[in-house]
Design a protein around this motif. Structure first.
Motif, PDB file in Angstrom:
ATOM      1  N   PRO A  86       0.808  -1.220   0.000  1.00  0.00           N
ATOM      2  CA  PRO A  86       0.000   0.000   0.000  1.00  0.00           C
ATOM      3  C   PRO A  86       0.840   1.268   0.000  1.00  0.00           C
ATOM      4  CG  PRO A  86      -0.208  -1.174   2.101  1.00  0.00           C
ATOM      5  CD  PRO A  86       0.588  -2.039   1.209  1.00  0.00           C
ATOM      6  N   ARG A 158     -15.976   4.222  -2.961  1.00  0.00           N
ATOM      7  CA  ARG A 158     -16.487   3.892  -1.639  1.00  0.00           C
ATOM      8  C   ARG A 158     -15.548   4.409  -0.549  1.00  0.00           C
ATOM      9  NH1 ARG A 158     -16.117  -0.816  -0.116  1.00  0.00           N
ATOM     10  NH2 ARG A 158     -15.513  -1.894  -2.050  1.00  0.00           N
ATOM     11  N   GLN A 163     -14.524   8.223   3.921  1.00  0.00           N
ATOM     12  CA  GLN A 163     -13.728   9.302   4.481  1.00  0.00           C
ATOM     13  C   GLN A 163     -14.576  10.555   4.699  1.00  0.00           C
ATOM     14  OE1 GLN A 163      -9.743   9.426   4.513  1.00  0.00           O
ATOM     15  NE2 GLN A 163     -10.513   7.483   5.259  1.00  0.00           N
TER      16      GLN A 163
ATOM     17  N   THR B  99      -5.903   1.624  -5.421  1.00  0.00           N
ATOM     18  CA  THR B  99      -7.147   0.862  -5.475  1.00  0.00           C
ATOM     19  C   THR B  99      -7.840   1.049  -6.815  1.00  0.00           C
ATOM     20  OG1 THR B  99      -7.390   1.329  -3.115  1.00  0.00           O
ATOM     21  CG2 THR B  99      -9.310   0.447  -4.261  1.00  0.00           C
ATOM     22  N   THR B 111      -5.691  -8.082  -4.955  1.00  0.00           N
ATOM     23  CA  THR B 111      -6.469  -7.000  -4.340  1.00  0.00           C
ATOM     24  C   THR B 111      -6.659  -7.282  -2.855  1.00  0.00           C
ATOM     25  OG1 THR B 111      -7.617  -6.596  -6.424  1.00  0.00           O
ATOM     26  CG2 THR B 111      -8.648  -5.740  -4.427  1.00  0.00           C
ATOM     27  N   MET B 118      -3.144  -2.829   3.896  1.00  0.00           N
ATOM     28  CA  MET B 118      -3.615  -1.496   4.317  1.00  0.00           C
ATOM     29  C   MET B 118      -4.211  -1.578   5.713  1.00  0.00           C
ATOM     30  SD  MET B 118      -5.551  -0.034   0.918  1.00  0.00           S
ATOM     31  CE  MET B 118      -4.642   0.358  -0.596  1.00  0.00           C
ATOM     32  N   ALA B 166     -12.739   5.055   9.629  1.00  0.00           N
ATOM     33  CA  ALA B 166     -13.394   4.993   8.317  1.00  0.00           C
ATOM     34  C   ALA B 166     -12.556   4.165   7.345  1.00  0.00           C
ATOM     35  CB  ALA B 166     -13.606   6.399   7.766  1.00  0.00           C
ATOM     36  N   LYS B 167     -11.241   4.367   7.391  1.00  0.00           N
ATOM     37  CA  LYS B 167     -10.363   3.589   6.512  1.00  0.00           C
ATOM     38  C   LYS B 167     -10.494   2.106   6.833  1.00  0.00           C
ATOM     39  CE  LYS B 167      -6.995   7.232   5.726  1.00  0.00           C
ATOM     40  NZ  LYS B 167      -6.065   8.099   6.466  1.00  0.00           N
ATOM     41  N   ALA B 169     -12.998   0.618   8.317  1.00  0.00           N
ATOM     42  CA  ALA B 169     -14.334   0.140   7.948  1.00  0.00           C
ATOM     43  C   ALA B 169     -14.370  -0.184   6.455  1.00  0.00           C
ATOM     44  CB  ALA B 169     -15.379   1.202   8.286  1.00  0.00           C
ATOM     45  N   TRP B 170     -13.726   0.643   5.659  1.00  0.00           N
ATOM     46  CA  TRP B 170     -13.669   0.378   4.212  1.00  0.00           C
ATOM     47  C   TRP B 170     -12.918  -0.923   3.935  1.00  0.00           C
ATOM     48  CZ3 TRP B 170      -9.400  -0.125   1.008  1.00  0.00           C
ATOM     49  CH2 TRP B 170      -9.660  -0.186  -0.364  1.00  0.00           C
ATOM     50  N   GLU B 173     -15.251  -3.785   4.867  1.00  0.00           N
ATOM     51  CA  GLU B 173     -16.330  -3.856   3.875  1.00  0.00           C
ATOM     52  C   GLU B 173     -15.822  -4.463   2.571  1.00  0.00           C
ATOM     53  OE1 GLU B 173     -19.105  -0.369   3.421  1.00  0.00           O
ATOM     54  OE2 GLU B 173     -18.186  -0.286   1.434  1.00  0.00           O
ATOM     55  N   THR B 174     -14.672  -3.974   2.127  1.00  0.00           N
ATOM     56  CA  THR B 174     -14.124  -4.425   0.846  1.00  0.00           C
ATOM     57  C   THR B 174     -13.706  -5.891   0.920  1.00  0.00           C
ATOM     58  OG1 THR B 174     -13.368  -2.178   0.408  1.00  0.00           O
ATOM     59  CG2 THR B 174     -12.365  -3.934  -0.901  1.00  0.00           C
ATOM     60  N   ILE B 177     -16.783  -8.046   0.690  1.00  0.00           N
ATOM     61  CA  ILE B 177     -17.273  -8.149  -0.692  1.00  0.00           C
ATOM     62  C   ILE B 177     -16.404  -9.112  -1.491  1.00  0.00           C
ATOM     63  CG2 ILE B 177     -17.643  -6.878  -2.831  1.00  0.00           C
ATOM     64  CD1 ILE B 177     -18.146  -4.365  -1.080  1.00  0.00           C
ATOM     65  N   LEU B 178     -15.091  -9.004  -1.295  1.00  0.00           N
ATOM     66  CA  LEU B 178     -14.161  -9.882  -2.012  1.00  0.00           C
ATOM     67  C   LEU B 178     -14.392 -11.333  -1.621  1.00  0.00           C
ATOM     68  CD1 LEU B 178     -10.970  -7.663  -1.746  1.00  0.00           C
ATOM     69  CD2 LEU B 178     -12.000  -8.454  -3.885  1.00  0.00           C
ATOM     70  N   ARG B 181     -17.421 -12.735  -3.219  1.00  0.00           N
ATOM     71  CA  ARG B 181     -17.167 -12.938  -4.639  1.00  0.00           C
ATOM     72  C   ARG B 181     -16.364 -14.205  -4.889  1.00  0.00           C
ATOM     73  NH1 ARG B 181     -16.754  -8.396  -9.076  1.00  0.00           N
ATOM     74  NH2 ARG B 181     -15.695  -9.752 -10.546  1.00  0.00           N
TER      75      ARG B 181
END
Lengths: 192, 192
Positions: A86, A158, A163, B99, B111, B118, B166-167, B169-170, B173-174, B177-178, B181
């Motif tokens: 990253p 997203r 943020q 990203t 990914t 991160m 927030a970072k 949480a993203w 979340e991501t 989702i991955l 998938r």
DNA sequence: AACCTCATGTAACGCGTTACATGATTGG
DNA sequence: CCAATCATGTAACGCGTTACATGAGGTT
């Protein structure tokens, strides 16, 4: 180093410096910015490295367009940059610095005013990003995008939303604390 | 322009360039950074503007310390900067750019790996900020700080925490989702 | 003897911003 | 005719990074 790699990223589809300038004003605006005066020399540098090729095309209006295209070496360089872990740099956030020193104004009403102004700014930005999100949602029918490219672009969007919502949550939280404090202060020294 | 105003902010209490360098490594690290090689000339510039005064003091070890102190003009300049509305600049966020283009690796496992990296980084940073928050909480006994200076410094810290959460949480979340998938992909093409 | 902390800097370089230059075409 | 859009750039300046220089005093 990042600008160059962002240009390589965009140039997976051929484009001119002018086109790329538009990307920084639109799609990439929430995480990067570059002026065309910076883009043009950067493209030449990438070409010198052998990461881009350039062909000239006549344009209907204005001078000839220089259409850049990524080479195999360029693709390898981009993949290296992406896979290298990253890219988290030091963030310079003037508005936090401002908050940090805001006691120098010696007045919590001023603090309230500034935080409200921040909230207004970020609400406006959120509306823009949210419109982008709504567009994707409409195209996919509410699901996560299948397409790999769209998937990653949407993930980046997203992140921007997370943020921004965090910034707004901080504004609300801080304004609530300020409110309680002013309420308490006025009950301590009640008007006659 | 911000570095100079941050220095003015810190110099409400007299300090040397060396001291200020430490602030950027500690207290201000989550919103600003400056090397001492940048701080020393900046202090001289502020002095030329008449915003700082300087006196020399012998030091126990090493060369004489140059202790800077803010002037009335400097205080006015700082107040102007603080009251001028929120200082929200363009943020350059390499990790969002990364990203955005990550599809060029053509592999969702990559990914996943990057997003996990991160998360690890930001978790470590969160631990540092959270320790700072715990310190304030311990000092005030869980309440918001009364003192104006501490109140604003704590507000700045809360902003950092909101952003970091927030970072994270993203990331969560991501990664979710991955996960979904990959699960779907393996049920579409089941192992023999 | 080697290394860390205190304490000051300079110099070279790179990235980013602002302003300016040039010139064709299209729309009001 | 004026302004906007397309399309290329250059030049000057400022901010930030990295590397280096100097030297005293204390620690291992």
């Amino acid at each position: 180093m990042s600008l160059e790699h962002i240009l390589l990223g965009y140039l997976q589809k051929p484009a001119t410096g002018y086109d790329l300038g538009r990307e920084f004003a639109d799609g990439a605006a929430h995480f990067w910015h570059a002026e065309r005066s910076q883009i043009y020399p950067a493209l030449k540098k990438l070409q010198r490295h052998g990461w881009l090729e350039c062909r000239e095309e006549p344009s209907e209006r204005g001078p000839a367009r220089k259409v850049y295209e990524i080479t195999e070496a360029g693709r390898a360089e981009l993949r290296d940059w992406l896979a290298a872990g990253p890219h988290i740099g030091r963030e310079r956030l003037g508005y936090i610095a401002q908050t940090f020193f805001l006691d120098a104004l010696g007045d919590l009403d001023e603090t309230t005013r500034i935080v409200e102004a921040m909230r207004a700014r970020w609400r406006a930005t959120l509306a823009v990003l949210d419109a982008g999100r709504a567009e994707v949602m409409a195209a996919t029918g509410g699901a996560e995008p299948e397409d790999l490219e769209l998937f990653h672009r949407y993930a980046a969007l997203r992140m921007g939303l997370h943020q921004l919502r965090a910034k707004l949550a901080w504004c609300d939280e801080t304004l609530a604390i300020l409110d309680r404090r002013t309420a308490r202060a006025s009950s301590d020294t009640p008007e006659v």
